[in-house]
Design a protein around this motif. Structure first.
Motif, short mmCIF file in Angstrom:
data_model
loop_
_atom_site.label_atom_id
_atom_site.label_comp_id
_atom_site.label_asym_id
_atom_site.label_seq_id
_atom_site.Cartn_x
_atom_site.Cartn_y
_atom_site.Cartn_z
N LEU A 1 133.27 87.79 7.06
CA LEU A 1 133.76 87.08 8.24
C LEU A 1 135.22 87.44 8.51
O LEU A 1 136.03 87.45 7.60
N SER A 2 135.54 87.69 9.76
CA SER A 2 136.92 88.07 10.08
C SER A 2 137.77 86.89 10.51
O SER A 2 138.99 86.97 10.54
N ASP A 3 137.16 85.77 10.82
CA ASP A 3 137.87 84.58 11.27
C ASP A 3 138.18 83.68 10.07
O ASP A 3 137.28 83.17 9.41
N VAL B 1 130.67 94.01 13.02
CA VAL B 1 129.96 93.01 12.22
C VAL B 1 128.75 93.59 11.47
O VAL B 1 128.58 93.36 10.27
N HIS C 1 126.50 82.61 14.78
CA HIS C 1 127.69 82.59 15.63
C HIS C 1 128.15 83.93 16.17
O HIS C 1 128.96 83.97 17.09
N GLU C 2 127.71 85.00 15.58
CA GLU C 2 128.15 86.32 16.05
C GLU C 2 126.95 87.20 16.28
O GLU C 2 125.94 87.08 15.61
N ARG C 3 127.12 88.08 17.21
CA ARG C 3 126.04 89.03 17.48
C ARG C 3 126.19 90.20 16.51
O ARG C 3 127.20 90.90 16.52
N ILE C 4 125.19 90.38 15.68
CA ILE C 4 125.20 91.50 14.73
C ILE C 4 124.51 92.67 15.42
O ILE C 4 123.29 92.65 15.60
N GLU C 5 125.30 93.63 15.84
CA GLU C 5 124.73 94.79 16.52
C GLU C 5 124.42 95.86 15.50
O GLU C 5 125.27 96.27 14.73
N TYR D 1 126.08 82.31 8.76
CA TYR D 1 127.08 82.04 9.80
C TYR D 1 127.08 83.17 10.83
O TYR D 1 127.10 82.92 12.04
N LEU D 2 127.05 84.41 10.37
CA LEU D 2 127.03 85.54 11.29
C LEU D 2 125.81 85.50 12.20
O LEU D 2 125.92 85.74 13.41
N ARG D 3 124.66 85.18 11.64
CA ARG D 3 123.43 85.11 12.44
C ARG D 3 123.55 84.05 13.53
O ARG D 3 123.07 84.23 14.64
#
Length: 180
Positions: free
Chosen positions: A38-40, A126, A89-93, A85-87
């Motif tokens: 996570l970068s945040d 990501v 809150h963030e789009r995993i391209e 969390y990534l799944r």
């Protein structure tokens, strides 16, 4: 310092302060694990808190298998919580094809400060970062990564290759700037 087994027994016996010692013993390390994904920073702190909730509510089911097994288990919990969390809150391209380029020689990271190397990993896209971390730090095979992320094995290999290539380029750029 108490062993993992002693700490685990004391937590299970409800000893006052044992959970706090578990937190103190592993929180810094698990923060670093979460930061790899996570970068945040704020999100990382939230995920770390979720990790300890999960660890402490599941510790009764944990099967101790020798010194180091508790650390391995809490590390896996942190990696899984970070991926969850990534799944959410963030789009995993992820890219589905395997690059046909040959791998370049890996750059020497000997003179690259650890903090800078960690930042370079944090700055990866990501999907690249997730696969890179699972492969390098969690030592999962591409087959295992594919199962965890719900992707094809070839996609995992592709993401790892691309992450490595991007990191190598950034490391070479850094080293070139340092030699000027």
């Amino acid at each position: 310092m108490e062993t993992e087994e002693q700490l685990l027994q004391r937590i299970r016996q409800g000893e006052c302060g044992a959970q706090r010692r578990l937190y103190e013993r592993f929180s810094g390390y698990l923060m670093a694990v979460c930061l790899r994904y996570l970068s945040d920073r704020e999100a990382t702190e939230d995920v770390l808190q979720d990790c300890f909730v999960k660890i402490l509510t599941s510790i009764g089911r944990f099967e101790y298998r020798g010194e180091g097994s508790l650390k391995a288990w809490v590390t896996r919990v942190a990696a899984n919580e970070s991926l969850n969390y990534l799944r959410q809150h963030e789009r995993i391209e992820l890219v589905e094809e395997i690059p046909d380029e040959m791998e370049e020689e890996e750059p020497d990271v000997g003179n690259v400060p650890l903090e800078l190397l960690q930042r370079m990993i944090e700055e990866l896209p990501v999907g690249y970062r997730a696969v890179f971390n699972l492969y390098v730090f969690e030592q999962m095979s591409h087959k295992q990564i594919a199962k965890v992320l719900g992707i094809k094995e070839s996609t995992s290999a592709s993401q790892y290759f691309r992450a490595k290539k991007l990191l190598a380029r950034r490391i070479r750029n850094y080293r070139n700037q340092q030699s000027k």
